[in-house]
Design a protein around this motif. Sequence first.
Motif, PDB file in Angstrom:
ATOM      1  N   LEU A   8      68.423  55.775  73.728  1.00 31.61           N
ATOM      2  CA  LEU A   8      68.932  53.829  73.635  1.00 31.61           C
ATOM      3  C   LEU A   8      68.661  53.094  73.977  1.00 31.61           C
ATOM      4  O   LEU A   8      68.233  51.636  74.009  1.00 31.61           O
ATOM      5  CB  LEU A   8      70.711  54.006  73.303  1.00 31.61           C
ATOM      6  CG  LEU A   8      71.256  55.332  72.539  1.00 31.61           C
ATOM      7  CD1 LEU A   8      72.540  55.004  72.870  1.00 31.61           C
ATOM      8  CD2 LEU A   8      71.091  54.605  71.024  1.00 31.61           C
ATOM      9  N   LEU A   9      67.986  53.002  75.322  1.00 32.90           N
ATOM     10  CA  LEU A   9      66.970  51.818  76.042  1.00 32.90           C
ATOM     11  C   LEU A   9      66.067  52.409  76.848  1.00 32.90           C
ATOM     12  O   LEU A   9      65.009  51.916  77.107  1.00 32.90           O
ATOM     13  CB  LEU A   9      67.787  52.630  77.710  1.00 32.90           C
ATOM     14  CG  LEU A   9      69.326  52.481  77.430  1.00 32.90           C
ATOM     15  CD1 LEU A   9      70.422  52.100  78.800  1.00 32.90           C
ATOM     16  CD2 LEU A   9      69.828  50.665  76.976  1.00 32.90           C
ATOM     17  N   LYS A  12      62.929  49.639  77.661  1.00 28.88           N
ATOM     18  CA  LYS A  12      63.705  49.022  79.025  1.00 28.88           C
ATOM     19  C   LYS A  12      63.886  49.353  80.639  1.00 28.88           C
ATOM     20  O   LYS A  12      63.493  50.634  80.708  1.00 28.88           O
ATOM     21  CB  LYS A  12      64.947  49.137  78.833  1.00 28.88           C
ATOM     22  CG  LYS A  12      65.226  48.848  76.854  1.00 28.88           C
ATOM     23  CD  LYS A  12      64.902  46.837  77.196  1.00 28.88           C
ATOM     24  CE  LYS A  12      66.083  46.642  75.669  1.00 28.88           C
ATOM     25  NZ  LYS A  12      65.671  44.717  75.323  1.00 28.88           N
ATOM     26  N   GLN A  34      68.682  58.033  78.498  1.00 25.72           N
ATOM     27  CA  GLN A  34      68.546  57.422  77.583  1.00 25.72           C
ATOM     28  C   GLN A  34      67.396  56.773  77.356  1.00 25.72           C
ATOM     29  O   GLN A  34      67.279  55.224  76.557  1.00 25.72           O
ATOM     30  CB  GLN A  34      69.338  56.369  77.306  1.00 25.72           C
ATOM     31  CG  GLN A  34      71.093  56.978  77.412  1.00 25.72           C
ATOM     32  CD  GLN A  34      71.460  57.445  76.056  1.00 25.72           C
ATOM     33  OE1 GLN A  34      70.545  57.873  75.186  1.00 25.72           O
ATOM     34  NE2 GLN A  34      72.330  58.399  77.054  1.00 25.72           N
ATOM     35  N   SER A 231      72.706  47.653  75.276  1.00 31.84           N
ATOM     36  CA  SER A 231      71.464  48.109  74.419  1.00 31.84           C
ATOM     37  C   SER A 231      71.678  47.217  73.714  1.00 31.84           C
ATOM     38  O   SER A 231      72.932  45.940  73.070  1.00 31.84           O
ATOM     39  CB  SER A 231      72.630  49.105  73.874  1.00 31.84           C
ATOM     40  OG  SER A 231      71.940  49.174  72.477  1.00 31.84           O
TER      41      SER A 231
END
Length: 254
Positions: A8-9, A12, A34, A231
């Motif tokens: 999800l990340l 990042k 993630q 997110s």
Amino acid sequence: MALPSARLLRGKTACITGGTTGIGRAITLEYLRQGANVAVNHLGLDADERHRKSLLEEAQKLKQQGAARCRLGISLRWRAMLRILRLDGSWWRKLAAEFLTLSKQQFDRTMEVNVNGTFYSCQAGAQQMVKQGKGGAIIGISSISALVGGGLQTHYTPTKAAVLSMIQSMAIALAKDRIRCNALLPGTIHTQLAEDDMQNKEKKAYLEHRIPMGRVGKPEDLAGPAVFLASEEMSGFMTGSQMLVDGGMFVHLQ
């Protein structure tokens, strides 16, 4: 229980203050799982060296398991860490004292760490995000103590209320730069700071009675909400928000 590794990340970069133990550590590991690159700031105390080493070991296990293809860095110097990193993700910090005998030293130190430390680290992070021009997210760790009083916490509860208020004002100031600012408000969480209370059977039973879900929280309970707030896909229209993670403790009035 860890979240599914949905990446999800992915792509990042997160900076987390105080990430070798407790809530910060749980969030660090979940961010890695993630797909985020994570930089952790810590005090470098001799007593905490084992935590730093074990965090690196756990991160390495995640890579070996294929759950994370990302990097973990640990630094003592916050500003130097921000200069080195490409920052485009989110990041991130004796409680009991009698009011009448509370020393100036303890009160000032608590303010210095919880309020000044939060302000200057958030400011430095926001400056880097603005410089990069890609927006980002700042997550402040406030507390249920921002919303309620505590007879033995007259030095502590005001600092957590300050963190919440700071996040709200930052949300307004930084919205034009596409930087979202939100706060997590943990209830009673079993970290090393709460170890004495957890070893006291009567105190632990009292705390569990006040929590409708019937148990004290774990650091891992904050990891999912922290991923959610980091997110943009899941919380992209949230800023200036406060998220209680307390097992229902705050609303249990009777």
